[in-house]
Scaffold this motif. Sequence first.
Motif, PDB file in Angstrom:
ATOM      1  N   ARG A   1       0.861  -1.191   0.000  1.00 38.75           N
ATOM      2  CA  ARG A   1       0.000   0.000   0.000  1.00 38.75           C
ATOM      3  C   ARG A   1       0.892   1.234   0.000  1.00 38.75           C
ATOM      4  O   ARG A   1       2.057   1.173   0.412  1.00 38.75           O
TER       5      ARG A   1
ATOM      6  N   ASP B   1      -4.142   8.464  -8.182  1.00 37.30           N
ATOM      7  CA  ASP B   1      -4.100   7.907  -6.823  1.00 37.30           C
ATOM      8  C   ASP B   1      -2.781   8.234  -6.125  1.00 37.30           C
ATOM      9  O   ASP B   1      -2.768   8.638  -4.963  1.00 37.30           O
TER      10      ASP B   1
ATOM     11  N   ARG C   1      -2.474  11.907  -5.211  1.00 41.65           N
ATOM     12  CA  ARG C   1      -3.194  12.241  -3.979  1.00 41.65           C
ATOM     13  C   ARG C   1      -2.385  11.824  -2.755  1.00 41.65           C
ATOM     14  O   ARG C   1      -2.370  12.534  -1.738  1.00 41.65           O
TER      15      ARG C   1
END
Length: 266
Positions: free
Chosen positions: A122, A142, A145
């Motif tokens: 992750r 993604d 961000r």
Amino acid sequence: MKWKNLFVAACLFLGLPTQASEQPALNISVGDWPPYLSSDLKHNGVIAHLISDLFAAEGYRVNFQFLPWPRAYSSAAGGRFDATAVWMHKHEREADFLFSAPLLDEQFVFFHLKSLPFDWRRFDDLTGMTLGGGLEYSYGADFDRFLATGKVKIERVSSDTQNFEKLLKERVVLYPQEMNVGYASLRSHFSPAEQARITHHRKPLLINRSYLMLPKSLESSPALLERFNKRLQLWRENGRYQRYFDDLQQGKYQLEPPAVAAPTSE
């Protein structure tokens, strides 16, 4: 002479070109992006080779003009080129262009030193690390961000060479880059010993697709795009498409170094 005249007459009767140069030409604007597109590579790189061969199979010859990326885009949008390559899809680009079927599947990965026991699942696994990066470069919405959270630091510079130098000097821990682009840069600018110190993590950061774009300002674009897409799909199905990228992995697009003349005795 008689046989030559008969051959030319037969070609004219059948509607065939007497020379390859008489095939209709397509002018395509491109930017420099080795190993996919570069005037320093055989066939101008694997993507240029693929595009040329796809259009050749449809009866066209292709001329590539290398330009800075913004000029490659704007010139094609204005109809001064028949197409431009290769670009990721953005909705705002649909105002100017028709997009081909996906031409290139890109895989962005994290490059790191082999001496670093790095693993990630992750984005939060990267917390506290310092990354290299390209100026004004996006690695996907993604990840952008995640960068905005400030959990990692990214030091942006203008070239792959600078980023890999910083990685070798341990000034950054990771460098995200498209896998083939990264390894092409390593082969071109670093010694075998330096290359051997660097690897990449198998988990992709981003899977991205790039496209040939044809300008909406040209009436010929829709029909040309249809022919291109049909040929591309056929080559994906019969395996010919993959052979270009197999050749890329085997280094077949690298130019051979110039031969050095043997010294002669006086």
